[in-house]
Design an enzyme around this catalytic site. Structure first.
Site, PDB file in Angstrom:
ATOM      1  N   HIS A  37     -56.571  48.416  -2.954  1.00  0.00           N
ATOM      2  CA  HIS A  37     -55.273  49.085  -3.040  1.00  0.00           C
ATOM      3  C   HIS A  37     -54.467  48.603  -4.242  1.00  0.00           C
ATOM      4  O   HIS A  37     -53.248  48.696  -4.252  1.00  0.00           O
ATOM      5  CB  HIS A  37     -54.479  48.885  -1.746  1.00  0.00           C
ATOM      6  CG  HIS A  37     -55.157  49.504  -0.579  1.00  0.00           C
ATOM      7  ND1 HIS A  37     -56.062  48.827   0.193  1.00  0.00           N
ATOM      8  CD2 HIS A  37     -55.112  50.772  -0.088  1.00  0.00           C
ATOM      9  CE1 HIS A  37     -56.540  49.631   1.132  1.00  0.00           C
ATOM     10  NE2 HIS A  37     -55.992  50.809   0.985  1.00  0.00           N
TER      11      HIS A  37
ATOM     12  N   HIS B  72     -59.157  56.543  -3.197  1.00  0.00           N
ATOM     13  CA  HIS B  72     -60.435  55.824  -3.180  1.00  0.00           C
ATOM     14  C   HIS B  72     -61.605  56.756  -3.459  1.00  0.00           C
ATOM     15  O   HIS B  72     -62.748  56.397  -3.215  1.00  0.00           O
ATOM     16  CB  HIS B  72     -60.659  55.167  -1.817  1.00  0.00           C
ATOM     17  CG  HIS B  72     -59.553  54.283  -1.363  1.00  0.00           C
ATOM     18  ND1 HIS B  72     -59.135  53.203  -2.107  1.00  0.00           N
ATOM     19  CD2 HIS B  72     -58.760  54.312  -0.263  1.00  0.00           C
ATOM     20  CE1 HIS B  72     -58.138  52.600  -1.465  1.00  0.00           C
ATOM     21  NE2 HIS B  72     -57.882  53.260  -0.351  1.00  0.00           N
TER      22      HIS B  72
END
Ligand SMILES: Nc1ncnc2c1ncn2[C@@H]1O[C@H](COP(=O)(O)OP(=O)(O)O)[C@@H](O)[C@H]1O
Ligand SMILES: Nc1ncnc2c1ncn2[C@@H]1O[C@H](COP(=O)(O)OP(=O)(O)O)[C@@H](O)[C@H]1O
Ligand SMILES: [Mg+2]
Ligand SMILES: [Mg+2]
Ligand SMILES: [Mg+2]
Ligand SMILES: [Mg+2]
Lengths: 328, 212, 328, 212
Positions: free
Chosen positions: A214, A56
């Site tokens: 995700h 991320h």
């Protein structure tokens, strides 16, 4: 798999080494257990620690530094970090005023931070970020934490820097989280290095509406639409969630998921600005770019935070991290 | 002949083998309704355990479970890491001072599974590893109460585990990442339930031969 | 085409509007002819103007602001801007000390800036950036300007801010350019919005070695290799170009082309750092991220600049732009 | 009957039509060895000219070419934008005060093409639009010297342009983006040469009917 990589097992550590070298003026890497922490620490200050799965970036390690996080604990790609990382980080950055964990609401993150908090011999509290409105408020495990995390970490980071105590930091974090709503769409999935192929396939004329970070499927697969239509839907849904009154002040954050160019993110910002301004909102602050990414996923999310004066002041306060820097 | 942690290295080898052998199939499950990392998470944990296996073999069970639990806790991450760590550290606690015959172990396991439920704020029927762990612990208790022979017990646990995993297929997930998909989570076996089943079967196999 | 877009013809203007709103504290947009310019100007200062095709964001508009560019002229995607943009920008930001154009060496850019320079009634000069070493020095039209442009713009921007005159700014820019070498690889092509499909196709096991920044094919198509091998080749080639002596000080810039995640860019940085340090180089400054992009192309380039003390001081000098900010 | 800028709106329509009709084929060429924007660049320029077409129709040729050149300069961008702007502004300059019969125009064109060579630091044989423009200008001069009739001239120009474009196929590009590909640029016609040829043919068609 089209990636710069030698071995999925060493990717994270080698990457962290490079990250720490590239930002050696503001942070250090503790290799085992893994955490990144601020070089200049301040005693008497609440220590802010966040963490989560890797992939991320710049979240969270890119937010370590003056005015934001004291430490970040990176897990493996899309896998929450472990309690020993959080405990070691806490001990390293403890300033005597307690530890505040900022946790995105995912089962793995929540449970691992919870275990760390239970075992840690230092006073600690946590703020749970759950800004993703793609799921109903009533969802069985609550909503996910997504790009709003950046806003929470920046504002609480400034408060901690200014000397706010643990309870105030926690309360402020929860207030910002409450005032924040995010919603995203994915145009592609992403490729997790250990897997080597995209997590799911989308047709050329499809997108995932209401996605997490995700690379997983979202709330629904819908037909790809023009940017104006997508942005109108996103802003409509966000506006249903937040108590927007005419003249409300807000921060508008357009977050890229990693694979979408800036030229598109700025287009989305303009369209969202127009939609929200039409509703009487006053966009006072903005953040456009790739901050909470999903590896190479194409797509973006909109995050809106309704601001009060205290939040504005903390947002504007100096920050010196790898990914956000101003005022110093 | 009581089973001691001396068997641990063999158990770990068996667990590594069964997870490796089923890696692709399980990854497909976690990709379908999760994020695809479950196998890697378990493999990381099992590798770490293998490194400490000899050390663990020299301990008594409560100490061994504590060490296994702490190792899993630090190596795995993700939802399954904290849950298995909770299970194992729970076993360390609940087996303390108990005589570890089948009866004693089954009580300790039930308590440890209870700790997992609390950690995950979950129960059976939510399409998670608990759909395997809970019925297995209950079956073990029933078999212990019935004083069944080890092979009978192990056969029963294998079967209950398999049924538990399979039952998750038609469930709508309400815990874990798969819950984000709501109705879309139906039609796939839960990855964590599947690996729990595979590991229980592998453990049963090792114990079967140990007893034979 | 998986893009946030309504119409390729309005993409640039709408995106620039969003960009200008998101950074209204530091810059303004002139819509017709298109240029972005610094809000706070300084008289008596050499005005720095750059520009080029769009699709490379944040280059150049992200570098407009205190300590860097005075204006940027964005062309259509991958198409050089036009002389009227450059002339209007020059008139808007002229501070009485002359105009310095910073031009990447592409036929279109060179010729359009040349026409602007000829027609402009203000004293002006230009610096040609040609840091891409994938082509031989003897190439018929010279080497291309790529990610080294950021380094030139930052260092010359600081010099101009400090009061250097037009000739000194030009000489410094040329010195930085001379001391800079870049080389990149692409793992995928990119999709130009007006075209709607990738410019070229690469097999799953191939990459383009020695690419420019327009999603075009590179020097050669080679087999995809591990990151260490790729980085070793890139650093070998770069080291052949620059006069590296043991103890030489350098800035190492890992530039992402837009579709490659930060976790990989930091891995590449670490591997390049190791390779170059082994050669006796002292990496004193670094820049890792997406700065000179090719829309959504996956890939990255390495840029090395051999630094002298003056360059270090100007690199460290305060800068306040959308994409680079420190010291203020 | 002398040809005046009154014909300009018709010329622009013809140019738009021929570029639109060949857009995909040309884009493919510019994608193969360039960056794929050439057609869009020209279309942007032609649209801008269409907006000013009536205004231009009212001017004399030198003024018209100046206006056309400035319009192209501000609308097109890229290599072709500056080159066509140079050609047209060059025509404005070189036609000043000349009597614009075929002879006079051919001289003005040769000078303007010379300006393009200088702007691009290029010449024939480098796989660019010059491989069309130069032979066309030379052929025009030769036909003018030979006092050929307009249809003969136009037929010759069409042919020379087509040959020039086709000749770029086997060249290795040494100018423009295609030069980055070195030997890999061989085997494709140059996009800019192709559009130059298409536009010359379209202009010839318009002039043919105008003369008929
Ligand atoms: N709250 C929970 N209670 C029990 N089991 C859970 C819970 N959340 C997730 N799980 C189990 O964990 C598995 C996923 O583990 P893993 O993939 O390793 O972690 P993550 O979900 O963090 O990626 C799921 O398949 C499910 O069986
Ligand atoms: N130096 C030059 N001299 C003459 N023609 C050139 C030169 N460079 C490029 N060209 C022509 O311009 C064409 C490309 O134009 P275009 O695609 O519009 O611009 P760009 O190359 O900037 O993308 C080439 O196909 C070639 O014919
Ligand atoms: Mg995970
Ligand atoms: Mg998982
Ligand atoms: Mg171009
Ligand atoms: Mg082109």
């Amino acid at each position: 798999m089209k990636k710069f990589i030698d071995d999925p097992n060493s990717l994270l550590d080698t990457s962290l080494q490079g990250f720490a070298k590239a930002h050696a003026d503001i942070l250090e890497l503790n290799p085992e257990p893994r955490f990144v922490y601020r070089k200049q620490r301040k005693s008497g200050k609440v220590a802010l620690i966040s963490g989560g799965g890797s992939g991320h970036e710049p979240l969270h390690s890119g937010f370590v530094g003056f005015g934001m996080l004291d430490a970040a604990c990176p897990g493996q790609v899309f896998t929450s970090p472990t309690p020993d990382q959080m405990m070691a980080a806490a001990e390293a950055v403890d300033g005597g005023a307690g530890i505040l964990f900022i946790v995105k609401n995912y089962a793995g993150d929540v449970m691992n931070f919870e275990m760390a908090g239970e075992m840690l011999a230092l006073p600690n509290a946590s703020v749970l970020v759950n800004d993703d409105i793609s799921l109903p408020k009533s969802h069985s495990i609550g909503r996910r934490g997504v790009a709003g995390t950046t806003i929470v970490e920046k504002i609480v980071g400034a408060a901690a820097e200014a000397g706010a105590d643990l309870a105030s930091c926690k309360a402020l974090g929860e207030r910002v989280n409450q005032a924040t709503a995010s919603l995203g769409v994915a145009l592609t999935s992403c490729t997790v290095p250990a897997l080597g192929h995209p997590t799911f396939a989308l047709n050329a004329d499809e997108m995932e509406y209401g996605v997490g970070i995700h690379g997983e499927r979202g709330r629904e697969t819908v037909k790809l639409a023009g940017a104006s239509e997508i942005v109108a839907q996103l802003t409509d849904h966000i506006a249903e969630e937040l108590p927007i009154a005419p003249g409300s002040k807000a921060l508008l954050h357009v977050n890229g998921f990693g694979g979408t160019p800036l030229i598109e993110l700025h287009l989305v910002y303009e369209l969202a600005w127009q939609q929200l301004t039409r509703r009487g909102l006053s966009i006072q602050r903005s953040l456009v770019g790739n901050f909470t990414t999903s590896l190479d996923m194409a797509g973006c999310s909109l995050t809106l935070t309704l601001l009060d004066d205290e939040m504005v002041a903390y947002w504007d306060a100096p920050v010196n991290t790898a990914a956000l820097r101003w005022g110093c | 002949m009581p089973i001691t942690p001396v068997i641990f290295p063999e158990l770990v080898r068996a667990l590594i083998a069964v997870i490796d052998a089923n890696a692709d199939a399980v990854t497909e499950l976690d990709q379908a309704i999760g994020d695809g990392d479950h196998v890697f998470n378990l493999q990381r944990g099992l590798q770490a355990l293998q490194q400490h296996a000899d050390e663990i073999a020299a301990l008594d069970w409560p100490q061994a479970w504590q060490k296994i639990g702490m190792t899993v806790m630090s190596a795995v991450g993700g939802a399954s890491g904290s849950l298995y760590a909770t299970l194992l550290i729970g076993l360390a606690k609940s087996s303390q001072g108990k005589s570890l015959n089948v009866q004693g172990f089954s009580e300790a396991l039930l308590q440890a599974v209870e700790a997992v439920k609390q950690r995950g704020k979950a129960d059976v029927g939510e399409k998670t590893m608990l759909d395997v762990l809970v019925p297995v612990a209950q079956a073990l208790q029933a078999e212990a109460a019935a004083n069944s022979a080890l092979p009978t017990i192990l056969a029963r646990l294998r079967q209950v585990a398999a049924e538990g995993a399979e039952a998750t297929r038609d469930m709508v997930a309400t815990k874990g990442r798969a819950s984000f998909l709501g109705e879309r989570s139906k039609g796939h076996v839960d990855a964590g339930a599947k690996t729990a089943q595979l590991m229980i079967a592998a453990i049963a196999d090792v114990l079967d031969s140990a007893a034979a």
